[in-house]
Design an enzyme around this catalytic site. Structure first.
Site, PDB file in Angstrom:
ATOM      1  N   GLU A  32       0.857  -1.204   0.000  1.00 53.44           N
ATOM      2  CA  GLU A  32       0.000   0.000   0.000  1.00 53.44           C
ATOM      3  C   GLU A  32       0.882   1.240   0.000  1.00 53.44           C
ATOM      4  O   GLU A  32       1.987   1.215   0.513  1.00 53.44           O
ATOM      5  CB  GLU A  32      -0.943  -0.019   1.208  1.00 53.44           C
ATOM      6  N   PHE A  33       0.339   2.306  -0.571  1.00 56.89           N
ATOM      7  CA  PHE A  33       1.095   3.560  -0.588  1.00 56.89           C
ATOM      8  C   PHE A  33       0.252   4.690  -0.011  1.00 56.89           C
ATOM      9  O   PHE A  33       0.417   5.841  -0.395  1.00 56.89           O
ATOM     10  CB  PHE A  33       1.519   3.898  -2.025  1.00 56.89           C
ATOM     11  N   CYS A  86       5.355   4.954   9.060  1.00 53.89           N
ATOM     12  CA  CYS A  86       6.084   4.311   7.963  1.00 53.89           C
ATOM     13  C   CYS A  86       7.540   4.729   7.824  1.00 53.89           C
ATOM     14  O   CYS A  86       8.433   3.884   7.893  1.00 53.89           O
ATOM     15  CB  CYS A  86       5.363   4.566   6.651  1.00 53.89           C
TER      16      CYS A  86
END
Ligand code: UDX
Length: 437
Positions: A149-150, A258
């Site tokens: 996922e981004f 992240c």
């Protein structure tokens, strides 16, 4: 399609809800019963703009449960979106991912594709596939594919529905076709690559962005010394399409779930393979020291903060989220408290989480910016909330005991402070010292 999503954090829940909005029948699975009850009422347990609305609109396509047997037994696709927190040595903790894999192996009864969305070290998909095959009890074919996922917090729904790219990591035809079908209605470039490349794309992308921020922060620090203005510098850089004008904002360092974790994980992975990834290591070091930048700057005005009223505006790692993970406030506020300061914090959504992270009865939480800055001897800005950026700066002069504003997110134009009677320090720009004017 019949899809199950394991984990209802930022990644899992947003993925599940967005897939439901495209017509899939989605079961969202979590171990936390309270959370599941909240979601069953159509309420998102996380603060993410637009998520609750989308959830309510597509409730007919959504089921929330803690029952994994039911959730996995006849799912066509199972997304794994559980956390991979950082271990003390910097490596990723995969215990939640393996827990899910074990449950899938025991309960999946039909051919299905298990899709790893969680950020995992390179080679994990291979290991998970082997692990599931070794442990599975029903006679069915379970494929494993990577689909990183981004999404960024605060814009997670938009980032998912209008993704910059959808990376499908598998060498096999069936899972590639299934995932193409899952994402059929998503208007985004879809690229099919090998599983290890997909895993690496995620780390390489995040670490590149972290590196870009640390680079610009170092340029900012140098700008201050040589009398340049980092905003003018990045404006000039950004016109070059090879550089681009995104992620060039200097500040007191990146936080979040992240960048800090993924830079350390890649660095760990490199050293585990007897390699060194020096650029990423440098980005980590620069970021750690950048977080202390404002306090250092403020020491010019006060040797220490003993008995001073210190206002803190913003405690989340960025605006648009209540997430505090690796937020600069978590490093700075304890230092202020240690110094003996009276800290007052204003943040529109982050204070409840802050109380849990830094339990300290001496911190005062304020409902308004005005309340936080009244009689303050100095004010630190750690998050660029709209309320801060649009704040009438004359109030700093009017309400503070000594109007010194240290802005870690460059929320204001320097011109606003010329002749304002306020001392204004920011990142990569000259300090406006108009207190004595
Ligand atoms: C990031 C990535 O953007 C996303 O693609 C990935 O999937 C998860 O990690 P997120 O952590 O939610 O998303 O936030 P992001 O907007 O990327 O910001 C991360 C940190 O970098 C924040 O602390 C932010 O303040 C900081 N930042 C960002 C800067 O300091 N300068 C910038 O120019 C951009």
């Amino acid at each position: 399609m019949k899809i199950t999503v394991a984990g209802t954090g930022y990644v899992g829940l947003v993925t599940g809800v967005c897939l439901a909005s495209k017509g899939h029948q989605v079961t969202c699975l979590d171990v936390d019963e309270e959370k599941v009850k909240t979601m069953q009422k159509g309420i998102s347990p996380i603060y993410e703009p637009g998520l609750s609305e989308l959830m309510q609109e597509y409730m007919d396509n959504l089921t929330f449960t803690t029952d994994y047997t039911d959730a996995y037994k006849d799912a066509e696709v199972i997304f794994i979106g559980v956390g991979t927190p950082e271990k003390s040595d910097g490596s990723a903790n995969l215990s939640f991912v393996y827990q899910v894999a074990k449950q899938i192996a025991r309960t999946a009864e039909r051919d299905c594709v298990v899709v790893l969305k969680s950020t995992v070290p390179i080679g994990t998909n291979d290991k998970i596939e082997q692990y599931i095959h070794d442990k599975q009890i029903h006679d069915c074919r379970i494929y494993v594919a990577s689909n990183p996922e981004f999404l960024a917090q605060g814009t997670a729904v938009r980032d998912t529905l209008y993704a910059s790219r959808i990376v499908i990591g598998t060498d096999e035809k069936y899972p590639a076709e299934v995932l193409m079908h899952v994402y059929e209605k998503f208007d985004a470039p879809k690229i099919n690559v090998g599983r290890r490349s997909a895993e690496m794309i995620k780390y390489a992308s995040n670490d590149f962005l972290a590196l870009k921020i640390s680079y610009v922060n170092e340029i900012a620090n140098l700008c201050e010394t040589v009398g340049a203005n980092v905003e003018e510098v990045t404006l000039g850089m950004g016109y070059d399409k090879r550089i681009g004008n995104h992620f060039l904002n200097a500040g007191i360092g990146y936080g979040g779930s992240c960048f800090p974790k993924d830079t350390k994980a890649l660095s760990w992975l490199a050293s585990f393979n007897d390699k060194e990834i020096r650029t990423v290591k440098a980005a980590i070091e620069v970021n750690d020291s950048q977080k202390l930048k404002l306090i250092k700057k403020a020491r010019k005005y006060y040797d220490d903060f003993l008995f001073l009223n210190v206002a803190v505006l913003g405690c989340t790692f960025k605006p648009g989220t209540d997430d505090l993970r690796e937020a600069p406030s978590l490093v700075n506020v304890p230092l202020l408290l240690e110094d003996g300061a009276y800290v007052r914090i204003w943040d529109p959504v982050g204070t409840e989480n802050f109380k849990k992270r830094i339990p300290n009865g001496k911190i005062k939480y304020c409902d308004t910016i005005e309340e936080a800055i009244t009689d303050a001897d100095i004010c630190f800005i750690f998050t660029e909330w709209d309320e801060v950026c649009n704040f009438d700066i004359s109030k700093y002069k009017k309400l503070m005991r000594r109007p010194i504003v240290m802005d870690g997110r460059n929320c204001y134009a320097l011109e606003q402070f010329e002749g304002s009677g306020i001392t204004y320090g920011s990142i990569g720009r000259k300090t406006i010292n108009s207190t004595e004017e």
